[in-house]
Scaffold this active site. Structure first.
Site, PDB file in Angstrom:
ATOM      1  N   HIS A   1      29.156  34.023  40.355  1.00 39.73           N
ATOM      2  CA  HIS A   1      29.501  35.619  40.674  1.00 39.73           C
ATOM      3  C   HIS A   1      29.187  35.573  39.848  1.00 39.73           C
ATOM      4  O   HIS A   1      29.444  35.360  38.301  1.00 39.73           O
ATOM      5  CB  HIS A   1      31.093  34.908  40.546  1.00 39.73           C
ATOM      6  CG  HIS A   1      31.617  36.748  41.360  1.00 39.73           C
ATOM      7  ND1 HIS A   1      31.432  36.817  42.452  1.00 39.73           N
ATOM      8  CD2 HIS A   1      32.769  37.401  40.417  1.00 39.73           C
ATOM      9  CE1 HIS A   1      32.260  38.246  42.367  1.00 39.73           C
ATOM     10  NE2 HIS A   1      32.954  38.796  41.520  1.00 39.73           N
TER      11      HIS A   1
ATOM     12  N   GLU B   1      30.207  41.286  41.140  1.00 39.59           N
ATOM     13  CA  GLU B   1      30.832  42.400  41.179  1.00 39.59           C
ATOM     14  C   GLU B   1      31.325  43.823  40.213  1.00 39.59           C
ATOM     15  O   GLU B   1      29.931  43.755  39.411  1.00 39.59           O
ATOM     16  CB  GLU B   1      32.716  41.658  40.389  1.00 39.59           C
ATOM     17  CG  GLU B   1      33.978  42.332  39.537  1.00 39.59           C
ATOM     18  CD  GLU B   1      34.677  41.673  38.618  1.00 39.59           C
ATOM     19  OE1 GLU B   1      35.188  41.326  39.485  1.00 39.59           O
ATOM     20  OE2 GLU B   1      34.428  42.515  37.933  1.00 39.59           O
TER      21      GLU B   1
ATOM     22  N   PHE C   1      37.401  42.050  25.530  1.00 42.72           N
ATOM     23  CA  PHE C   1      37.685  42.107  26.875  1.00 42.72           C
ATOM     24  C   PHE C   1      37.556  40.467  26.769  1.00 42.72           C
ATOM     25  O   PHE C   1      39.337  40.253  27.510  1.00 42.72           O
ATOM     26  CB  PHE C   1      36.090  41.855  27.530  1.00 42.72           C
ATOM     27  CG  PHE C   1      36.473  41.880  29.168  1.00 42.72           C
ATOM     28  CD1 PHE C   1      37.725  41.447  29.509  1.00 42.72           C
ATOM     29  CD2 PHE C   1      34.872  41.635  30.324  1.00 42.72           C
ATOM     30  CE1 PHE C   1      37.298  41.832  31.602  1.00 42.72           C
ATOM     31  CE2 PHE C   1      35.400  41.949  31.334  1.00 42.72           C
ATOM     32  CZ  PHE C   1      36.138  41.672  32.417  1.00 42.72           C
TER      33      PHE C   1
ATOM     34  N   ASP D   1      46.673  43.731  37.290  1.00 42.52           N
ATOM     35  CA  ASP D   1      47.030  44.696  35.884  1.00 42.52           C
ATOM     36  C   ASP D   1      47.740  45.685  35.698  1.00 42.52           C
ATOM     37  O   ASP D   1      48.007  46.147  36.479  1.00 42.52           O
ATOM     38  CB  ASP D   1      46.216  44.568  34.932  1.00 42.52           C
ATOM     39  CG  ASP D   1      45.366  43.908  34.538  1.00 42.52           C
ATOM     40  OD1 ASP D   1      45.428  42.644  34.040  1.00 42.52           O
ATOM     41  OD2 ASP D   1      43.890  44.212  34.343  1.00 42.52           O
TER      42      ASP D   1
ATOM     43  N   SER E   1      26.805  36.464  43.730  1.00 43.12           N
ATOM     44  CA  SER E   1      27.524  37.066  44.530  1.00 43.12           C
ATOM     45  C   SER E   1      28.147  38.397  42.791  1.00 43.12           C
ATOM     46  O   SER E   1      27.798  37.209  42.584  1.00 43.12           O
ATOM     47  CB  SER E   1      28.739  36.860  44.811  1.00 43.12           C
ATOM     48  OG  SER E   1      29.433  35.570  43.641  1.00 43.12           O
TER      49      SER E   1
ATOM     50  N   ASP F   1      47.788  27.341  34.597  1.00 36.17           N
ATOM     51  CA  ASP F   1      46.674  28.355  35.564  1.00 36.17           C
ATOM     52  C   ASP F   1      46.651  26.904  36.621  1.00 36.17           C
ATOM     53  O   ASP F   1      45.862  27.828  37.889  1.00 36.17           O
ATOM     54  CB  ASP F   1      45.577  28.269  34.512  1.00 36.17           C
ATOM     55  CG  ASP F   1      46.025  29.499  33.642  1.00 36.17           C
ATOM     56  OD1 ASP F   1      46.251  30.358  34.126  1.00 36.17           O
ATOM     57  OD2 ASP F   1      45.351  29.083  32.691  1.00 36.17           O
TER      58      ASP F   1
ATOM     59  N   THR G   1      36.411  46.321  42.585  1.00 37.03           N
ATOM     60  CA  THR G   1      37.150  45.907  41.551  1.00 37.03           C
ATOM     61  C   THR G   1      38.886  46.983  42.205  1.00 37.03           C
ATOM     62  O   THR G   1      38.345  47.708  42.393  1.00 37.03           O
ATOM     63  CB  THR G   1      37.214  45.497  39.968  1.00 37.03           C
ATOM     64  OG1 THR G   1      36.868  46.914  39.305  1.00 37.03           O
ATOM     65  CG2 THR G   1      36.122  44.673  39.359  1.00 37.03           C
TER      66      THR G   1
ATOM     67  N   ALA H   1      56.185  40.200  44.814  1.00 37.89           N
ATOM     68  CA  ALA H   1      56.448  39.590  43.789  1.00 37.89           C
ATOM     69  C   ALA H   1      55.292  39.101  42.693  1.00 37.89           C
ATOM     70  O   ALA H   1      55.468  38.737  41.791  1.00 37.89           O
ATOM     71  CB  ALA H   1      57.765  39.160  43.642  1.00 37.89           C
TER      72      ALA H   1
ATOM     73  N   LYS I   1      47.926  29.559  44.982  1.00 42.57           N
ATOM     74  CA  LYS I   1      47.337  30.108  45.667  1.00 42.57           C
ATOM     75  C   LYS I   1      46.798  29.347  47.757  1.00 42.57           C
ATOM     76  O   LYS I   1      46.666  30.452  47.612  1.00 42.57           O
ATOM     77  CB  LYS I   1      46.490  30.621  44.455  1.00 42.57           C
ATOM     78  CG  LYS I   1      46.747  32.260  44.098  1.00 42.57           C
ATOM     79  CD  LYS I   1      45.919  32.524  42.683  1.00 42.57           C
ATOM     80  CE  LYS I   1      46.309  32.905  41.595  1.00 42.57           C
ATOM     81  NZ  LYS I   1      45.059  32.995  40.976  1.00 42.57           N
TER      82      LYS I   1
ATOM     83  N   HIS J   1      38.785  43.787  46.537  1.00 42.19           N
ATOM     84  CA  HIS J   1      39.892  43.915  45.471  1.00 42.19           C
ATOM     85  C   HIS J   1      41.291  44.503  45.933  1.00 42.19           C
ATOM     86  O   HIS J   1      41.442  45.640  46.432  1.00 42.19           O
ATOM     87  CB  HIS J   1      39.501  43.763  43.936  1.00 42.19           C
ATOM     88  CG  HIS J   1      39.210  43.130  43.290  1.00 42.19           C
ATOM     89  ND1 HIS J   1      39.243  42.808  41.906  1.00 42.19           N
ATOM     90  CD2 HIS J   1      37.739  42.585  43.988  1.00 42.19           C
ATOM     91  CE1 HIS J   1      38.005  41.717  41.844  1.00 42.19           C
ATOM     92  NE2 HIS J   1      36.992  41.750  41.671  1.00 42.19           N
TER      93      HIS J   1
END
Length: 288
Positions: free
Chosen positions: A259, A9, A210, A101, A7, A152, A40, A117, A159, A69
């Site tokens: 990905h 991006e 990055f 972000d 895949s 994390d 994105t 939120a 999630k 996204h």
């Protein structure tokens, strides 16, 4: 070696030249028959309309399965869900749900009044519609805002519990980083598929910046190798070799999906795919 599903991006164009780069990237990589491609959002939701237009064009003109996204920033809950509904009406059934972000100049994320939120609230609302396969972000290296080593993992568990179907990781440089993260997720009871995110290194200095922003840890050997390769004018050769070896190690460790973060520059991604034995499988569908 097992042939993985790929895949890619992309990011939406903000100029005419950028548009040509995006469509060249799509045309170059689409024949590799990706399982899906994602598009994105800019920081602070700045490319919301551009993202929607790019998603619609790629879906309708190139026949690809597109994951759009969608973030929580600078929008109310109603505005965000309206965007999701527009995707559903356009036939887009996958969303990458992210907190997003903050806008440039803001030090931290602050929800808009009557906005979501965090990503978990967004995921739950999208899941309630029953219209989307929901993908989310994951962090093998600690997120810059992570409170501790378990944060994390805990967030990814939340999630998935909120309705996420799968996760895509931030990029990393060594396969063991992903394997350790995958094992910790399994121990935490996370059973959703976790797809490793791969960043072919087109520009070493840019990747360093990055990585610093997103918390990806750069092993010393990678930096030393690129410093030498740049002196010898062998940057692209090294980038292809390192990325191919990383992907091969992941595949040998049981990974079935990869990905690629293309940065709308398809050459290295295509070269790595070819090195893995993946060659064009489908004819490109295009309205041109």
């Amino acid at each position: 070696m097992t042939t993985p599903h790929l895949s890619f991006e992309f990011f939406p164009p903000q100029s005419l030249d950028a548009s040509f780069r995006l469509w060249d990237t799509v045309r170059t990589l689409a024949p590799l028959d990706p399982q899906f491609v994602s598009v994105t959002y800019g920081a602070g939701g700045t490319t919301r309309d551009l993202t929607h237009d790019a998603v619609a064009t790629i879906h309708n003109h190139y026949g690809l399965n597109v994951a759009a996204h969608l973030t929580c920033v600078e929008a109310t809950k109603a505005e965000t869900l309206e965007i999701a509904e527009r995707y559903a009406q356009a036939g887009v059934t996958e969303i990458v749900a992210l907190r997003g972000d903050p806008p440039k100049g803001q030090g931290k994320f602050t929800p808009k009044a009557d906005g979501f939120a965090d990503s978990c609230e967004l995921i739950e609302a999208l899941a309630e519609t029953g219209k989307f396969h929901i993908r989310v972000g994951a962090y093998p290296d600690p997120h810059p805002e992570a409170a501790d080593d378990n944060a994390d993992i805990d967030w990814l568990k939340r999630k998935v519990d909120a309705g996420a179907n799968s996760a895509i990781t931030q990029f990393f440089f060594e396969a063991e980083t992903f394997f350790r993260f995958r094992d910790r997720c399994a121990e935490a009871g996370i059973d959703a598929p976790i797809i490793p995110g791969i960043l072919p290194i087109e520009n070493w200095k840019g990747v360093q910046k990055f990585a610093a922003r997103c918390g990806a840890q750069v092993p010393a050997w990678v930096g030393e190798a690129f410093e030498k390769a740049e002196r010898d004018d062998r940057h692209d050769l090294l980038a292809t070799a390192i990325c191919t070896e990383l992907c091969s190690d992941l595949i040998e460790g049981g990974v079935e999906d990869l990905h690629f973060y293309t940065l709308n520059k398809p050459a290295l991604t295509r070269e790595v795919a070819h090195a893995l034995g993946i060659t064009p499988r489908v004819a490109l569908r295009d309205v041109a």
